[in-house]
Enzyme design. Structure first.
Site, PDB file in Angstrom:
ATOM      1  N   PHE A  14       0.855  -1.184   0.000  1.00  0.00           N
ATOM      2  CA  PHE A  14       0.000   0.000   0.000  1.00  0.00           C
ATOM      3  C   PHE A  14       0.888   1.230   0.000  1.00  0.00           C
ATOM      4  O   PHE A  14       1.939   1.249   0.643  1.00  0.00           O
ATOM      5  CB  PHE A  14      -0.884   0.005   1.255  1.00  0.00           C
ATOM      6  CG  PHE A  14      -1.701   1.255   1.422  1.00  0.00           C
ATOM      7  CD1 PHE A  14      -2.865   1.457   0.684  1.00  0.00           C
ATOM      8  CD2 PHE A  14      -1.299   2.251   2.292  1.00  0.00           C
ATOM      9  CE1 PHE A  14      -3.607   2.615   0.830  1.00  0.00           C
ATOM     10  CE2 PHE A  14      -2.040   3.415   2.454  1.00  0.00           C
ATOM     11  CZ  PHE A  14      -3.198   3.590   1.714  1.00  0.00           C
ATOM     12  N   GLU A  37       5.672  -7.226   8.391  1.00  0.00           N
ATOM     13  CA  GLU A  37       4.782  -6.208   7.817  1.00  0.00           C
ATOM     14  C   GLU A  37       5.240  -4.876   8.400  1.00  0.00           C
ATOM     15  O   GLU A  37       5.223  -4.692   9.622  1.00  0.00           O
ATOM     16  CB  GLU A  37       3.334  -6.487   8.196  1.00  0.00           C
ATOM     17  CG  GLU A  37       2.820  -7.797   7.639  1.00  0.00           C
ATOM     18  CD  GLU A  37       1.463  -8.181   8.204  1.00  0.00           C
ATOM     19  OE1 GLU A  37       0.983  -7.519   9.154  1.00  0.00           O
ATOM     20  OE2 GLU A  37       0.891  -9.164   7.717  1.00  0.00           O
ATOM     21  N   ALA A  75       1.116  18.862  17.602  1.00  0.00           N
ATOM     22  CA  ALA A  75       2.038  17.997  16.873  1.00  0.00           C
ATOM     23  C   ALA A  75       1.543  17.816  15.451  1.00  0.00           C
ATOM     24  O   ALA A  75       0.395  18.121  15.138  1.00  0.00           O
ATOM     25  CB  ALA A  75       2.137  16.638  17.565  1.00  0.00           C
ATOM     26  N   GLU A  95      -1.380  25.151  14.999  1.00  0.00           N
ATOM     27  CA  GLU A  95      -2.426  24.614  15.868  1.00  0.00           C
ATOM     28  C   GLU A  95      -2.796  25.540  17.025  1.00  0.00           C
ATOM     29  O   GLU A  95      -3.955  25.618  17.399  1.00  0.00           O
ATOM     30  CB  GLU A  95      -2.027  23.236  16.408  1.00  0.00           C
ATOM     31  CG  GLU A  95      -1.980  22.175  15.329  1.00  0.00           C
ATOM     32  CD  GLU A  95      -1.786  20.779  15.875  1.00  0.00           C
ATOM     33  OE1 GLU A  95      -1.653  20.584  17.100  1.00  0.00           O
ATOM     34  OE2 GLU A  95      -1.766  19.842  15.037  1.00  0.00           O
ATOM     35  N   GLY A 114       7.406  -2.383  16.869  1.00  0.00           N
ATOM     36  CA  GLY A 114       7.299  -3.722  16.297  1.00  0.00           C
ATOM     37  C   GLY A 114       7.031  -3.768  14.801  1.00  0.00           C
ATOM     38  O   GLY A 114       7.408  -4.731  14.131  1.00  0.00           O
ATOM     39  N   GLU A 137      -6.581  22.446   6.343  1.00  0.00           N
ATOM     40  CA  GLU A 137      -7.940  22.158   5.882  1.00  0.00           C
ATOM     41  C   GLU A 137      -8.355  20.789   6.412  1.00  0.00           C
ATOM     42  O   GLU A 137      -7.600  19.823   6.346  1.00  0.00           O
ATOM     43  CB  GLU A 137      -7.990  22.157   4.350  1.00  0.00           C
ATOM     44  CG  GLU A 137      -9.380  22.032   3.808  1.00  0.00           C
ATOM     45  CD  GLU A 137      -9.431  22.124   2.287  1.00  0.00           C
ATOM     46  OE1 GLU A 137     -10.338  21.521   1.711  1.00  0.00           O
ATOM     47  OE2 GLU A 137      -8.565  22.784   1.701  1.00  0.00           O
TER      48      GLU A 137
END
Length: 181
Positions: A14, A37, A75, A95, A114, A137
């Site tokens: 992906f 993965e 953040a 922010e 992990g 946005e």
């Protein structure tokens, strides 16, 4: 002897706007193989902004993946190749509508070791000045000023559970006790 694994194959599963996922075949230190993965992420930057009267800027926003609203420090994610410190300064301004004269490096947090490559770079900021808030946005959040001791209490009573916020608040509290912040 250092522990390590060697990538034998990597297949992209992906590729999105925030993450990329690969399925990797690795050689283990004993010669065997295993599958990994991996979520690849550019990382993030976080700021614990503390006012002269010892209040902390917190944001409260809904986090879809957890299906709940959370208290967090300001953040945001890094763009590819972006300097983490510049991203932290940007996020504080965007922010919270705040800039800072002084920054203290609080280190790097690996939130999910992990399977995720994300690193979050954390600073404390003091000498704060008002600036124009300019949210991205689709970004919706409330900004709150809260006394540092109250924020620390929310961390200690599990009411703040965001890992970057927990780590930053606890580390800053310890540095203050030592007279280093």
């Amino acid at each position: 002897m250092p522990h390590t694994e060697k990538t034998l194959e990597s297949r992209e599963m992906f590729n999105g706007h925030v993450i990329r996922v690969t399925l990797d075949k690795v050689e283990l230190e004993n010669g065997g193989t295993s599958m990994r993965e991996i979520v690849h992420h550019h990382g993030g930057a976080c700021v614990l902004a503390v006012t002269d009267d010892d209040k902390v800027y917190l944001v409260r926003q809904y986090r879809y993946a957890l299906e709940e609203e959370l208290w967090e420090l300001p953040a945001g994610k890094l763009e590819a190749g972006e300097d983490p410190f510049e991203a932290a300064r940007r996020e504080l301004s965007e922010e919270c509508g705040v800039t800072a004269d002084r920054f203290l490096n609080l280190g790097v947090l690996y939130p999910t070791v992990g399977y995720d490559s994300e690193k979050i770079y954390i600073w404390a900021a003091t000498g704060l000045h008002a600036a124009a808030q300019h949210l991205d946005e689709g970004e919706f959040l409330d900004v709150t000023l809260m006394p540092f001791e109250e924020v620390l209490d929310l961390v200690m009573t599990d009411k703040i559970r965001d890992s970057k916020t927990v780590a930053a608040v606890l580390k800053y509290a310890l540095l203050r006790q030592k007279g280093e912040a």
